[in-house]
Design a protein around this motif. Sequence first.
Motif, PDB file in Angstrom:
ATOM      1  N   ALA A   2       0.827  -1.208   0.000  1.00  0.00           N
ATOM      2  CA  ALA A   2       0.000   0.000   0.000  1.00  0.00           C
ATOM      3  C   ALA A   2       0.855   1.249   0.000  1.00  0.00           C
ATOM      4  CB  ALA A   2      -0.927  -0.008   1.216  1.00  0.00           C
ATOM      5  N   THR A   3       1.967   1.220   0.727  1.00  0.00           N
ATOM      6  CA  THR A   3       2.859   2.377   0.746  1.00  0.00           C
ATOM      7  C   THR A   3       3.391   2.662  -0.643  1.00  0.00           C
ATOM      8  OG1 THR A   3       3.508   1.865   2.995  1.00  0.00           O
ATOM      9  CG2 THR A   3       4.957   3.301   1.771  1.00  0.00           C
ATOM     10  N   GLU A   4       3.792   1.605  -1.367  1.00  0.00           N
ATOM     11  CA  GLU A   4       4.328   1.802  -2.701  1.00  0.00           C
ATOM     12  C   GLU A   4       3.285   2.422  -3.614  1.00  0.00           C
ATOM     13  OE1 GLU A   4       5.665  -2.079  -3.704  1.00  0.00           O
ATOM     14  OE2 GLU A   4       7.431  -1.950  -2.457  1.00  0.00           O
ATOM     15  N   CYS A   5       2.015   1.985  -3.480  1.00  0.00           N
ATOM     16  CA  CYS A   5       0.960   2.542  -4.325  1.00  0.00           C
ATOM     17  C   CYS A   5       0.810   4.027  -4.078  1.00  0.00           C
ATOM     18  CB  CYS A   5      -0.368   1.837  -4.057  1.00  0.00           C
ATOM     19  SG  CYS A   5      -0.435   0.166  -4.706  1.00  0.00           S
ATOM     20  N   ARG A   6       0.883   4.452  -2.825  1.00  0.00           N
ATOM     21  CA  ARG A   6       0.742   5.875  -2.530  1.00  0.00           C
ATOM     22  C   ARG A   6       1.907   6.675  -3.079  1.00  0.00           C
ATOM     23  NH1 ARG A   6      -1.210   4.026   2.449  1.00  0.00           N
ATOM     24  NH2 ARG A   6       0.805   4.289   3.391  1.00  0.00           N
ATOM     25  N   LEU A   7       3.074   6.063  -3.168  1.00  0.00           N
ATOM     26  CA  LEU A   7       4.248   6.806  -3.584  1.00  0.00           C
ATOM     27  C   LEU A   7       4.290   7.060  -5.081  1.00  0.00           C
ATOM     28  CD1 LEU A   7       6.976   5.231  -1.328  1.00  0.00           C
ATOM     29  CD2 LEU A   7       6.051   7.535  -1.196  1.00  0.00           C
ATOM     30  N   ASP A   8       3.698   6.213  -5.891  1.00  0.00           N
ATOM     31  CA  ASP A   8       3.738   6.417  -7.329  1.00  0.00           C
ATOM     32  C   ASP A   8       2.332   6.303  -7.895  1.00  0.00           C
ATOM     33  OD1 ASP A   8       4.069   6.068 -10.208  1.00  0.00           O
ATOM     34  OD2 ASP A   8       6.202   5.947  -9.718  1.00  0.00           O
ATOM     35  N   PRO A   9       1.780   7.395  -8.419  1.00  0.00           N
ATOM     36  CA  PRO A   9       0.396   7.355  -8.910  1.00  0.00           C
ATOM     37  C   PRO A   9       0.203   6.390 -10.073  1.00  0.00           C
ATOM     38  CG  PRO A   9       1.454   9.464  -9.430  1.00  0.00           C
ATOM     39  CD  PRO A   9       2.377   8.719  -8.527  1.00  0.00           C
ATOM     40  N   ARG A  10       1.254   6.114 -10.853  1.00  0.00           N
ATOM     41  CA  ARG A  10       1.119   5.164 -11.962  1.00  0.00           C
ATOM     42  C   ARG A  10       0.812   3.769 -11.444  1.00  0.00           C
ATOM     43  NH1 ARG A  10       6.852   6.351 -14.589  1.00  0.00           N
ATOM     44  NH2 ARG A  10       7.296   6.037 -12.387  1.00  0.00           N
ATOM     45  N   LEU A  11       1.466   3.381 -10.356  1.00  0.00           N
ATOM     46  CA  LEU A  11       1.215   2.069  -9.765  1.00  0.00           C
ATOM     47  C   LEU A  11      -0.175   2.024  -9.156  1.00  0.00           C
ATOM     48  CD1 LEU A  11       2.182  -0.749  -9.081  1.00  0.00           C
ATOM     49  CD2 LEU A  11       3.388   0.189  -7.125  1.00  0.00           C
ATOM     50  N   GLN A  12      -0.591   3.123  -8.542  1.00  0.00           N
ATOM     51  CA  GLN A  12      -1.936   3.194  -7.974  1.00  0.00           C
ATOM     52  C   GLN A  12      -2.994   3.029  -9.065  1.00  0.00           C
ATOM     53  OE1 GLN A  12      -2.758   3.551  -4.645  1.00  0.00           O
ATOM     54  NE2 GLN A  12      -4.871   3.199  -5.277  1.00  0.00           N
ATOM     55  N   ILE A  13      -2.798   3.686 -10.205  1.00  0.00           N
ATOM     56  CA  ILE A  13      -3.746   3.581 -11.319  1.00  0.00           C
ATOM     57  C   ILE A  13      -3.804   2.148 -11.833  1.00  0.00           C
ATOM     58  CG2 ILE A  13      -4.132   4.253 -13.738  1.00  0.00           C
ATOM     59  CD1 ILE A  13      -2.982   7.054 -12.886  1.00  0.00           C
ATOM     60  N   MET A  14      -2.646   1.509 -11.989  1.00  0.00           N
ATOM     61  CA  MET A  14      -2.623   0.117 -12.454  1.00  0.00           C
ATOM     62  C   MET A  14      -3.372  -0.794 -11.494  1.00  0.00           C
ATOM     63  SD  MET A  14       1.209  -0.538 -13.846  1.00  0.00           S
ATOM     64  CE  MET A  14       1.840   0.278 -15.294  1.00  0.00           C
ATOM     65  N   THR A  15      -3.121  -0.615 -10.203  1.00  0.00           N
ATOM     66  CA  THR A  15      -3.780  -1.450  -9.196  1.00  0.00           C
ATOM     67  C   THR A  15      -5.294  -1.263  -9.239  1.00  0.00           C
ATOM     68  OG1 THR A  15      -1.828  -1.285  -7.779  1.00  0.00           O
ATOM     69  CG2 THR A  15      -3.872  -1.998  -6.729  1.00  0.00           C
ATOM     70  N   GLU A  16      -5.748  -0.016  -9.300  1.00  0.00           N
ATOM     71  CA  GLU A  16      -7.184   0.254  -9.328  1.00  0.00           C
ATOM     72  C   GLU A  16      -7.832  -0.259 -10.611  1.00  0.00           C
ATOM     73  OE1 GLU A  16      -7.361   4.452  -8.629  1.00  0.00           O
ATOM     74  OE2 GLU A  16      -6.968   4.230  -6.471  1.00  0.00           O
ATOM     75  N   THR A  17      -7.105  -0.232 -11.724  1.00  0.00           N
ATOM     76  CA  THR A  17      -7.640  -0.749 -12.984  1.00  0.00           C
ATOM     77  C   THR A  17      -7.862  -2.250 -12.902  1.00  0.00           C
ATOM     78  OG1 THR A  17      -6.554   1.008 -14.234  1.00  0.00           O
ATOM     79  CG2 THR A  17      -7.212  -0.958 -15.469  1.00  0.00           C
ATOM     80  N   VAL A  18      -6.872  -2.966 -12.351  1.00  0.00           N
ATOM     81  CA  VAL A  18      -7.026  -4.416 -12.217  1.00  0.00           C
ATOM     82  C   VAL A  18      -8.154  -4.734 -11.238  1.00  0.00           C
ATOM     83  CG1 VAL A  18      -5.887  -6.550 -11.510  1.00  0.00           C
ATOM     84  CG2 VAL A  18      -4.618  -4.844 -12.828  1.00  0.00           C
ATOM     85  N   GLU A  19      -8.223  -4.004 -10.133  1.00  0.00           N
ATOM     86  CA  GLU A  19      -9.298  -4.233  -9.162  1.00  0.00           C
ATOM     87  C   GLU A  19     -10.663  -3.939  -9.772  1.00  0.00           C
ATOM     88  OE1 GLU A  19      -6.691  -3.154  -5.147  1.00  0.00           O
ATOM     89  OE2 GLU A  19      -8.066  -1.664  -5.988  1.00  0.00           O
ATOM     90  N   GLY A  20     -10.710  -3.002 -10.726  1.00  0.00           N
ATOM     91  CA  GLY A  20     -11.973  -2.608 -11.357  1.00  0.00           C
ATOM     92  C   GLY A  20     -12.477  -3.585 -12.400  1.00  0.00           C
ATOM     93  N   LEU A  21     -11.735  -4.668 -12.674  1.00  0.00           N
ATOM     94  CA  LEU A  21     -12.224  -5.667 -13.628  1.00  0.00           C
ATOM     95  C   LEU A  21     -13.531  -6.304 -13.159  1.00  0.00           C
ATOM     96  CD1 LEU A  21      -8.829  -7.377 -14.602  1.00  0.00           C
ATOM     97  CD2 LEU A  21     -10.224  -5.853 -16.027  1.00  0.00           C
ATOM     98  N   ILE A  22     -13.723  -6.334 -11.859  1.00  0.00           N
ATOM     99  CA  ILE A  22     -15.003  -6.794 -11.298  1.00  0.00           C
ATOM    100  C   ILE A  22     -15.591  -5.606 -10.549  1.00  0.00           C
ATOM    101  CG2 ILE A  22     -16.150  -8.429  -9.761  1.00  0.00           C
ATOM    102  CD1 ILE A  22     -13.840 -10.361 -10.248  1.00  0.00           C
ATOM    103  N   PRO A  23     -16.503  -4.856 -11.201  1.00  0.00           N
ATOM    104  CA  PRO A  23     -17.054  -3.646 -10.580  1.00  0.00           C
ATOM    105  C   PRO A  23     -17.706  -3.936  -9.231  1.00  0.00           C
ATOM    106  CG  PRO A  23     -17.652  -3.773 -12.904  1.00  0.00           C
ATOM    107  CD  PRO A  23     -17.037  -5.089 -12.538  1.00  0.00           C
ATOM    108  N   GLY A  24     -17.361  -3.099  -8.250  1.00  0.00           N
ATOM    109  CA  GLY A  24     -17.971  -3.209  -6.929  1.00  0.00           C
ATOM    110  C   GLY A  24     -17.354  -4.259  -6.029  1.00  0.00           C
ATOM    111  N   ALA A  25     -16.359  -5.010  -6.532  1.00  0.00           N
ATOM    112  CA  ALA A  25     -15.743  -6.055  -5.705  1.00  0.00           C
ATOM    113  C   ALA A  25     -14.872  -5.434  -4.615  1.00  0.00           C
ATOM    114  CB  ALA A  25     -14.900  -6.978  -6.579  1.00  0.00           C
TER     115      ALA A  25
END
Length: 201
Positions: A2-25
């Motif tokens: 989680a710390t790494e995600c906060r440090l680089d917005p590109r990684l945060q965007i990638m993580t949220e995109t993969v998590e968004g493959l199942i909407p609302g999960a």
Amino acid sequence: MATECRLDPRLQIMTETVEGLIPGAAPAALSISVTEKLTGPGERSNSWTGSPAGLAEKLFTALYGRPDTGERLSPLAQAEDAKRARDIGAEIAALQRGHADLTTAPWYPARPGDLVHVHYEAGGLSQAFGETYRITAGIDGFLSMQLLCHTLPEDTEFLDSMVGCFAVDDDPDPLMELWFEAGPHRLTVVRDGRPVHAGGA
């Protein structure tokens, strides 16, 4: 992670995109599976299973190198890490990126009158300290960088070998060595009384 995600917005965007493959999960309940079905007798397969954050980190690393974990390294230290790992591509990339980061900065190149401060962390030989250099016009048309002051006590052992090592005379790019060795994250550049680069901020 989680710390790494906060440090680089590109990684945060990638993580949220993969998590968004199942909407609302719920992200904590998600896992990713990649399976390779092998041809031949039997039901043989190879697979990888991980979290969305783990997949995002693998993609990020393939595209940009290891995520920023909070530890800041100079371009030279990054290149040395890659050299130890026997990754010549990453070594060259670290040096090229360091050069590009300096030479494309909006305040580059240095000008006479600039003040350059470098901060050193506490280490085996000394406490934390700083040095301030002044950029001046050189005799032969280039620039010089002279040590103006430092914050080490005068009775510090090996003082003469610890301070002023980045001073240069008539150099076409007086900041280059300091930028690569100390790292941009340790430098503050002040022009006309205003910080134009605050690496520690």
